[in-house]
Every structure is written in C-alpha cells, then in structure tokens.
Scaffold this active site. Structure first.
Site, mmCIF file in Angstrom:
data_model
loop_
_atom_site.group_PDB
_atom_site.id
_atom_site.type_symbol
_atom_site.label_atom_id
_atom_site.label_comp_id
_atom_site.label_asym_id
_atom_site.label_seq_id
_atom_site.Cartn_x
_atom_site.Cartn_y
_atom_site.Cartn_z
ATOM 1 N N ARG A 265 53.209 30.945 27.787
ATOM 2 C CA ARG A 265 54.632 30.604 26.919
ATOM 3 C C ARG A 265 54.431 29.203 26.562
ATOM 4 O O ARG A 265 55.443 28.493 26.454
ATOM 5 C CB ARG A 265 55.952 31.127 27.142
ATOM 6 C CG ARG A 265 56.234 32.534 27.348
ATOM 7 C CD ARG A 265 56.223 33.076 26.175
ATOM 8 N NE ARG A 265 56.792 34.258 26.043
ATOM 9 C CZ ARG A 265 56.312 35.670 26.418
ATOM 10 N NH1 ARG A 265 54.981 35.751 26.684
ATOM 11 N NH2 ARG A 265 56.958 36.837 26.397
ATOM 12 N N SER B 226 63.500 37.168 25.273
ATOM 13 C CA SER B 226 63.461 36.807 26.417
ATOM 14 C C SER B 226 64.342 35.192 26.644
ATOM 15 O O SER B 226 63.710 34.637 25.805
ATOM 16 C CB SER B 226 62.241 36.505 27.152
ATOM 17 O OG SER B 226 61.614 37.814 27.613
ATOM 18 N N GLU C 20 63.394 30.061 27.988
ATOM 19 C CA GLU C 20 62.542 29.806 27.005
ATOM 20 C C GLU C 20 62.854 29.345 25.579
ATOM 21 O O GLU C 20 62.178 28.763 24.972
ATOM 22 C CB GLU C 20 61.726 31.267 27.091
ATOM 23 C CG GLU C 20 60.591 31.105 26.044
ATOM 24 C CD GLU C 20 59.982 32.810 25.747
ATOM 25 O OE1 GLU C 20 60.413 33.668 26.251
ATOM 26 O OE2 GLU C 20 58.853 32.521 25.178
HETATM 27 N N1 EPU Z 1 63.005 44.471 35.251
HETATM 28 C C1 EPU Z 1 64.340 44.814 35.916
HETATM 29 N N2 EPU Z 1 65.355 44.276 35.279
HETATM 30 C C2 EPU Z 1 65.499 44.230 34.172
HETATM 31 C C3 EPU Z 1 64.329 43.661 33.257
HETATM 32 C C4 EPU Z 1 63.131 43.762 33.736
HETATM 33 O O1 EPU Z 1 64.139 45.030 37.151
HETATM 34 O O2 EPU Z 1 66.527 43.916 33.435
HETATM 35 C C5 EPU Z 1 61.756 44.630 35.890
HETATM 36 C C6 EPU Z 1 60.959 45.535 35.365
HETATM 37 O O3 EPU Z 1 61.338 46.803 35.829
HETATM 38 C C7 EPU Z 1 59.536 45.262 35.727
HETATM 39 C C8 EPU Z 1 59.501 43.639 35.465
HETATM 40 O O4 EPU Z 1 60.955 43.268 35.639
HETATM 41 O O5 EPU Z 1 58.991 45.403 36.742
HETATM 42 C C9 EPU Z 1 59.021 43.276 34.273
HETATM 43 O O6 EPU Z 1 59.870 43.558 33.124
HETATM 44 P P1 EPU Z 1 59.227 43.957 31.642
HETATM 45 O O7 EPU Z 1 58.008 44.516 31.623
HETATM 46 O O8 EPU Z 1 60.312 44.322 30.759
HETATM 47 O O9 EPU Z 1 59.050 42.461 31.368
HETATM 48 P P2 EPU Z 1 59.679 40.888 31.141
HETATM 49 O O10 EPU Z 1 58.748 40.101 32.380
HETATM 50 O O11 EPU Z 1 60.877 41.226 31.644
HETATM 51 C C10 EPU Z 1 58.233 39.939 29.515
HETATM 52 C C11 EPU Z 1 58.082 39.270 28.338
HETATM 53 C C12 EPU Z 1 58.729 39.791 27.195
HETATM 54 C C13 EPU Z 1 57.629 40.904 26.839
HETATM 55 C C14 EPU Z 1 57.505 41.974 28.159
HETATM 56 C C15 EPU Z 1 56.499 42.888 28.012
HETATM 57 C C16 EPU Z 1 58.607 36.892 29.287
HETATM 58 C C17 EPU Z 1 59.616 35.762 29.268
HETATM 59 N N3 EPU Z 1 58.964 38.011 28.514
HETATM 60 O O12 EPU Z 1 59.390 40.454 30.099
HETATM 61 O O13 EPU Z 1 58.834 39.053 25.829
HETATM 62 O O14 EPU Z 1 58.148 41.887 25.735
HETATM 63 O O15 EPU Z 1 57.320 41.177 29.454
HETATM 64 O O16 EPU Z 1 55.401 42.436 27.870
HETATM 65 O O17 EPU Z 1 57.356 36.757 29.859
HETATM 66 C C18 EPU Z 1 60.043 37.778 24.569
HETATM 67 O O18 EPU Z 1 59.182 36.632 24.959
HETATM 68 O O19 EPU Z 1 60.841 37.482 24.088
HETATM 69 C C19 EPU Z 1 59.778 38.824 25.268
HETATM 70 C C20 EPU Z 1 60.524 39.865 24.974
#
Ligand code: EPU
Length: 341
Positions: free
Chosen positions: A165, A241, A337
């Site tokens: 990012r 995010s 972010e």
């Molecule tokens: N998780 C939780 N609770 C939540 C959300 C997530 O326990 O409320 C856990 C999930 O179960 C999983 C882990 O956290 O084990 C990762 O969750 P997820 O795959 O949803 O991804 P994220 O790290 O929360 C990142 C990006 C998103 C992108 C997703 C999918 C960042 C800041 N965000 O989110 O990007 O869509 O991965 O690849 O890196 C964005 O930048 O606006 C965005 C949505």
C-alpha cells in the site's frame, strides 16, 4: 474542462462526507493540466489537492483550496511481444471498468483486483492490492506531470518504490507529481493466482476447481467475494480498508500467538509478520458497532462506514477509539490507510 467555485465534494469522496472546497477543476488532457499549473503558479494559492475517485479520503473539514481531478480517459494497446501485452490507460479511467475491458480483450493479470473502487491514476499511487495480488506487479511505467513545472516525467516501476500500500507518490514525492496515465504489463497467457485463503474457500464452496477456472470466472468470483464482505460505497459510505494491516517483529508476533493461537498471520519476506487489523478490531468487540453516525462494518471490521449523515469528525472519533482499544489490548499501533484532510 470543469471549473467551479465553492463546490461540495460529497460526490467525490466515497464516505459521502459533505465538505466544501474553494474551487474544483476537472481537466481532460495534459495540455489542460499544464494550463492549470501555470495559472495556479500565478495565483499564490498555497493549497492544492489532487483527488482520484476519492475512495481513500476523509474530509475532516472544508478544504480551503483548489481540488483537481483528472478526467483523462482512453485505453490503448501499445505492443505485444511474446506473451506480454503493454496497455496504457488514462488516469481518469474507472479502475474496475478497465479491469473488465482487459479481461474481455484477453489481457490477463488484473483479475484479482476486480471491483476495487477508484481510478487508474490512484491505483498506481496507492499500489492497490487484494486477494494476493498487488497492482505494482503489473505496472511497467507511470506517466506523470510535475506539479510545479508542468513537465512530463516517466517513472519506471522500479523507480516507484512500491511496497505494501505504498509508493514514492505517497511518500517522498507526495503532491509533487500528477499521474496522467499508467502503462500495464499484462499477459496473453492466463496464470491465475488462487492461493489467497478467502479465494480458495469461495472456490470450494461454489465447487469450482483450479482446472475449471477461466479469466471470466475468476473475475466473477472476486466480485462475488468482495460483494459478500464489503459494503458498496454507493449504498453505504465507506473507504474500503480504513487501516493498514500492521507488520510486526517476529518476537512481537510470537508473544501474541502464545496468547491467541488462532491469530491469522502472514509471514513477510523480511522475517516480520503481517497481522490482520480486522481481526484485532473484531477481538476488541468493535465489529458491527457504531459510535454516533460512524460504524464498523458488520461483515469486515477493517471497514468503517458512514451510517448516514456522519461528519469527518464522527469517523475520526470512531477510528481513534478503535486504535486506542487495539493498542490497549494487543500493544499494537494501527495506522489509517485513509488520508485525513
Ligand atoms: N478478519 C477477521 N475479522 C474481520 C476481518 C478480517 O477476523 O472483521 C480476518 C479474516 O478472517 C482473515 C484475515 O483477517 O483471516 C484477513 O482478512 P481479509 O482476507 O478479509 O483481508 P484483510 O487483511 O482484512 C486486505 C486488504 C483488502 C482486501 C483484502 C482481500 C488491506 C489494508 N486490506 O484486507 O483491501 O480486499 O485483504 O485481499 O490490506 C482495501 O484496501 O480497501 C481493501 C478492501
């Protein structure tokens, strides 16, 4: 060219926050942008903000200055060499329409980034990423204009200092260049990246195997997964995010995992460990909760939402309360972010 004085930016930020700027200018060519730069140089105008789709912005007050927005469009096939296709897209193109167009044309590599809200120019500044992919892996070079002199400059991907990012345009050269177009390196060969857990899980649920997957199916799958977790900014104001996932030292992670063996985590090449902020926030009990007119999305705790009529300050208050709880419970600092203005 659009040039409006005293303009409300509500339609230009995905949080749907009402904020006035002194002047709003939208340009559709490099020539127009260069004219604006010379005009601004003569205006003694200290504050200029260049926005994309406004998907990563939080207006905490009115913006006392000029807001610029690119309406430079156009998608152009530059060359094909072997499997590699170079495609140039104007900064003002809608990101997901561009991804859809590439899939239709048989130019692959961007499918995992389907449905990310925003515009092509911002994709190269934010280094957008999702489902195991980051746009920097498909950027060949970025075309930009010097915000002071109006001169053109090309940044090879290797000069953009891409990281999670982040890019040179967000840090060292913040506000110094306006991106006018991005040249992408795509492939005629479809090499799907299906490693991300949420993706393999969705495939298993739908009974899709790695053998069945086609570019259209992959794009649709990503769209379905996103829709199932993330609020549509046209319906519920949000900026995706809100926080960046913290990357912590191995020793910090080991302490955490001793206390929480189930903590999701992603080891990084440098030995540190990325911990999902969404998980930390959920553990603090914030998922689905509201504070005034600001809330934490019920299906993804990393996303803060405008529950209706929120001000930027409402969102800031909620984000501060969350940061403080995460720090108290886990000893970890999480950082937005989203850019606060
Ligand atoms: N998780 C939780 N609770 C939540 C959300 C997530 O326990 O409320 C856990 C999930 O179960 C999983 C882990 O956290 O084990 C990762 O969750 P997820 O795959 O949803 O991804 P994220 O790290 O929360 C990142 C990006 C998103 C992108 C997703 C999918 C960042 C800041 N965000 O989110 O990007 O869509 O991965 O690849 O890196 C964005 O930048 O606006 C965005 C949505």
């Amino acid at each position: 060219m659009t040039d409006i004085h005293h303009y409300n930016l509500k339609e230009h930020n995905s949080f749907g926050i009402s904020a006035q700027c002194r002047r709003f200018i939208e340009y559709s060519s490099i020539g127009e942008l260069q004219d604006i730069i010379s005009e601004i140089a003569n205006l003694n105008e200290p504050r200029v903000l260049h926005i994309g789709g406004g998907n990563n912005l939080l207006f905490t007050k009115d913006f006392d200055g000029i807001v610029l927005h690119s309406a430079i469009r156009g998608i152009e096939h530059l060359q094909t060499e072997g499997d590699e296709v170079l495609v140039r897209a104007g900064a003002g193109e809608d990101w997901d329409e561009f991804v859809g167009h590439c899939v239709e044309q048989g130019w692959y590599g961007l499918e995992n980034l389907s449905l990310i809200p925003g515009e092509v120019g911002a994709s190269a500044i934010q280094n957008i990423g999702a489902y195991g992919a980051e746009v920097c892996n498909n950027i060949k070079y970025v075309e930009a204009i010097d915000a002071q002199t109006g001169q053109k400059r090309i940044f090879e991907a290797s000069e953009c200092r891409y990281g999670y990012r982040s890019s040179i345009f967000k840090h060292e050269l913040r506000g110094r260049y306006y991106v006018t177009a991005v040249v992408f390196s795509l492939s005629l060969a479809f090499r799907p990246d299906l490693e991300y857990k949420a993706l393999s899980k969705a495939m298993a649920e739908k009974g899709i195997t790695a053998q069945d997957i086609t570019p259209h199916k992959l794009r649709q799958l990503i769209i379905d997964v996103r829709r199932s977790k993330l609020p549509d900014p046209h319906e519920v104001g949000n900026a995706g995010s809100f926080f960046i996932n913290p990357v912590v030292e191995r020793s910090v992670f080991e302490n955490l995992s001793a206390r929480y063996p189930q903590i999701p985590h992603f080891p990084q090449p440098d030995g540190r460990v990325k911990v999902p902020a969404g998980w930390l926030i959920e553990q603090c009990g914030w998922k689905g909760k509201t504070l005034g007119k600001a809330g934490v999305w019920k299906l993804q705790a990393l996303v803060l939402v405008n529950t209706g009529g929120a001000t930027g300050q409402d969102i800031v208050k909620l984000s501060e309360a969350i940061r403080s709880d995460v720090k108290k419970n886990f000893g970890i600092d999480i950082f937005p972010e989203v850019n606060f203005l």
